[in-house]
Write an enzyme that holds these catalytic residues in place. Sequence first.
Site, mmCIF file in Angstrom:
data_model
loop_
_atom_site.group_PDB
_atom_site.id
_atom_site.type_symbol
_atom_site.label_atom_id
_atom_site.label_comp_id
_atom_site.label_asym_id
_atom_site.label_seq_id
_atom_site.Cartn_x
_atom_site.Cartn_y
_atom_site.Cartn_z
ATOM 1 N N ARG A 247 6.906 17.016 78.378
ATOM 2 C CA ARG A 247 8.024 16.400 77.661
ATOM 3 C C ARG A 247 8.064 14.894 77.907
ATOM 4 O O ARG A 247 8.523 14.151 77.034
ATOM 5 C CB ARG A 247 9.352 16.995 78.161
ATOM 6 C CG ARG A 247 9.686 18.345 77.564
ATOM 7 C CD ARG A 247 11.124 18.690 77.865
ATOM 8 N NE ARG A 247 11.967 17.519 77.649
ATOM 9 C CZ ARG A 247 13.045 17.223 78.365
ATOM 10 N NH1 ARG A 247 13.422 18.001 79.343
ATOM 11 N NH2 ARG A 247 13.750 16.151 78.096
ATOM 12 N N ARG B 85 32.207 17.666 79.864
ATOM 13 C CA ARG B 85 30.876 17.132 80.017
ATOM 14 C C ARG B 85 29.911 17.964 79.208
ATOM 15 O O ARG B 85 30.159 19.133 78.988
ATOM 16 C CB ARG B 85 30.516 17.169 81.491
ATOM 17 C CG ARG B 85 31.483 16.329 82.303
ATOM 18 C CD ARG B 85 31.199 16.483 83.728
ATOM 19 N NE ARG B 85 29.850 15.965 83.960
ATOM 20 C CZ ARG B 85 29.241 16.028 85.123
ATOM 21 N NH1 ARG B 85 29.821 16.575 86.140
ATOM 22 N NH2 ARG B 85 28.046 15.546 85.265
ATOM 23 N N ASP C 118 15.786 9.491 88.222
ATOM 24 C CA ASP C 118 14.550 10.098 87.701
ATOM 25 C C ASP C 118 13.380 9.976 88.679
ATOM 26 O O ASP C 118 12.339 10.594 88.470
ATOM 27 C CB ASP C 118 14.168 9.465 86.360
ATOM 28 C CG ASP C 118 15.091 9.926 85.236
ATOM 29 O OD1 ASP C 118 15.868 10.869 85.460
ATOM 30 O OD2 ASP C 118 15.041 9.333 84.142
ATOM 31 N N LYS D 54 9.421 6.437 77.437
ATOM 32 C CA LYS D 54 10.015 7.549 76.676
ATOM 33 C C LYS D 54 11.495 7.279 76.415
ATOM 34 O O LYS D 54 11.957 7.385 75.284
ATOM 35 C CB LYS D 54 9.875 8.853 77.468
ATOM 36 C CG LYS D 54 10.733 9.988 76.927
ATOM 37 C CD LYS D 54 10.585 11.265 77.722
ATOM 38 C CE LYS D 54 11.567 11.433 78.848
ATOM 39 N NZ LYS D 54 12.955 11.723 78.454
ATOM 40 N N ASN D 55 12.219 6.915 77.459
ATOM 41 C CA ASN D 55 13.675 6.797 77.307
ATOM 42 C C ASN D 55 14.090 5.584 76.482
ATOM 43 O O ASN D 55 15.202 5.527 75.973
ATOM 44 C CB ASN D 55 14.358 6.760 78.682
ATOM 45 C CG ASN D 55 14.363 8.128 79.333
ATOM 46 O OD1 ASN D 55 13.980 9.124 78.709
ATOM 47 N ND2 ASN D 55 14.772 8.192 80.587
HETATM 48 C C1 UD1 Z 1 19.479 9.106 80.609
HETATM 49 C C2 UD1 Z 1 17.994 9.366 80.720
HETATM 50 C C3 UD1 Z 1 17.693 10.251 81.917
HETATM 51 C C4 UD1 Z 1 18.301 9.655 83.192
HETATM 52 C C5 UD1 Z 1 19.791 9.331 82.985
HETATM 53 C C6 UD1 Z 1 20.403 8.606 84.160
HETATM 54 C C7 UD1 Z 1 17.332 9.286 78.395
HETATM 55 C C8 UD1 Z 1 16.835 10.015 77.210
HETATM 56 N N1 UD1 Z 1 17.553 9.999 79.490
HETATM 57 O O1 UD1 Z 1 20.097 10.373 80.386
HETATM 58 O O2 UD1 Z 1 16.279 10.360 82.055
HETATM 59 O O3 UD1 Z 1 18.197 10.592 84.253
HETATM 60 O O4 UD1 Z 1 19.954 8.501 81.818
HETATM 61 O O5 UD1 Z 1 19.703 7.441 84.436
HETATM 62 O O6 UD1 Z 1 17.472 8.081 78.388
HETATM 63 N N2 UD1 Z 1 27.936 12.317 81.670
HETATM 64 C C9 UD1 Z 1 29.176 12.862 81.426
HETATM 65 N N3 UD1 Z 1 29.733 12.697 80.180
HETATM 66 C C10 UD1 Z 1 29.113 11.996 79.182
HETATM 67 C C11 UD1 Z 1 27.839 11.428 79.441
HETATM 68 C C12 UD1 Z 1 27.276 11.605 80.707
HETATM 69 O O7 UD1 Z 1 29.774 13.492 82.290
HETATM 70 O O8 UD1 Z 1 29.675 11.887 78.087
HETATM 71 C C13 UD1 Z 1 27.333 12.462 83.027
HETATM 72 C C14 UD1 Z 1 26.017 13.217 83.025
HETATM 73 O O9 UD1 Z 1 26.218 14.610 83.080
HETATM 74 C C15 UD1 Z 1 25.370 12.659 84.275
HETATM 75 C C16 UD1 Z 1 25.826 11.205 84.284
HETATM 76 O O10 UD1 Z 1 26.989 11.176 83.487
HETATM 77 O O11 UD1 Z 1 25.867 13.313 85.415
HETATM 78 C C17 UD1 Z 1 24.809 10.198 83.768
HETATM 79 O O12 UD1 Z 1 24.445 10.549 82.461
HETATM 80 P P1 UD1 Z 1 23.830 9.527 81.402
HETATM 81 O O13 UD1 Z 1 23.683 8.184 82.031
HETATM 82 O O14 UD1 Z 1 24.582 9.633 80.140
HETATM 83 O O15 UD1 Z 1 22.378 10.135 81.217
HETATM 84 P P2 UD1 Z 1 21.605 10.451 79.868
HETATM 85 O O16 UD1 Z 1 21.840 9.389 78.857
HETATM 86 O O17 UD1 Z 1 21.852 11.870 79.483
#
Ligand code: UD1
Length: 419
Positions: A396, A121, A304, A23-24
Amino acid sequence: MLQKMIIKGSKPLAGEITVSGSKNAALPILIASIMAPGRFEFHDVPDLMDIHTTAGLLRELGAEVDHQKTFVVDSTPINNYEASWDLVRKMRASFLIMGALISRFRRARVSLPGGCELGLRPVDQHLKGLQCLGVKISEEHGLVIADAAALRGGKVVFDFPTVGATENLLMAAATAKGETVIQNAAQEPEVVDLARALTAMGAKIEGAGKETIRIQGVESLRPITHTIIPDRIEAGTFMVAAAITGGSIIMKNTPTAMLVSVMEKLAESGVSFQETADGIKVVGPEKIRPVDIKTLPYPGFPTDLQAPMTSLLTIAEGTSIISETIFEKRFAHVAELIRLGADITIDGRSAVIKGTGGLLGAPVMSSDLRNSAALIIAGLAAHGTTEVYRIYHLDRGYERMEAKLALLGADIRRAPQDD
Ligand code: UD1
């Protein structure tokens, strides 16, 4: 109509399943299809709610989408640069449309994911990175408006590795003028699969899967045919399901090289693995040993799989500690596991899990994708009947999970939820 899952537990799983496409990995790659006009063909795209939401997003922009066995996108007719609140609120990953729209049209209007303000965030790193490429960002009525008329390569240093921001930047930088260097990039296999797809489209990317990624901007990209990598999180979830039931299963299409940290922890808890001609054989132990786990960016233990692993450790012989370092407040499953008889206390970002003799079935409520899987896994081990409410969260991200579990001999079925 809301649905619930009814599970009669304590049956060891046995048999064979095939892991679905990731999915991701699929989400950003499908979104990347808007970066070049033409017909794209994607294989091994799982049939899931988040994928339907992505198809809706592409259609809203004007693309033609057909998702049968193959996922086909014709992105030639795209004539809209706005991703509405309706779609972004359903799926935070919709925000990845930003980098793709910027790459092709030099502008984008994307709703802010729920509950966050510009500069805060959870998309601050996405926006900071885009600004490093000369993109002007403003906010109006809950929309982030990107003006990328002056898009050019630049140096981006993320405060911490983020999967989504790394993917957004890869897409925006692909057609920016000059070189982009991303430091502290996320190294997840899904980022690597996106880079592989973009490279096939004509992008020049070096270092995907490492801390520093270099992108030389190209003039234009072309459509591709691409096969999505297998879902390491689904695979890990089934490994845990086999472990908690003391079962023995064979898993096909399993990306073991992407699951090293997970398989190490499972092995520590007593699970054994064996490569066979048909796939990887996973054998759960009679007694689960306690293990300590800390979630980390890839190649560390994935957040995850934290919730499913918590379920497993509720029946270990001793005390385990799981520390969650990626997401705050990702312990919603704990209160529900306690309803099944687990002994868990939360101490800040850690859960202290004291193994009990066994779990007892009860009704429980899921509140996100991964904790719904964790509750089903707990239900597989619990004595008696467990009902997991609000199962739409599961839909989902897991393709036909109950069908696959039933194939492995689990007593599980879906039923309408009355309220
Ligand atoms: C992706 C995955 C999700 C997984 C996560 C971490 C997808 C669609 N989803 O989510 O299943 O749990 O990676 O492996 O691929 N953050 C900030 N600011 C930002 C971006 C992120 O503070 O601009 C924080 C987030 O709140 C979180 C952490 O950074 O605490 C990691 O987020 P991120 O790696 O970006 O996860 P996603 O891409 O949302």
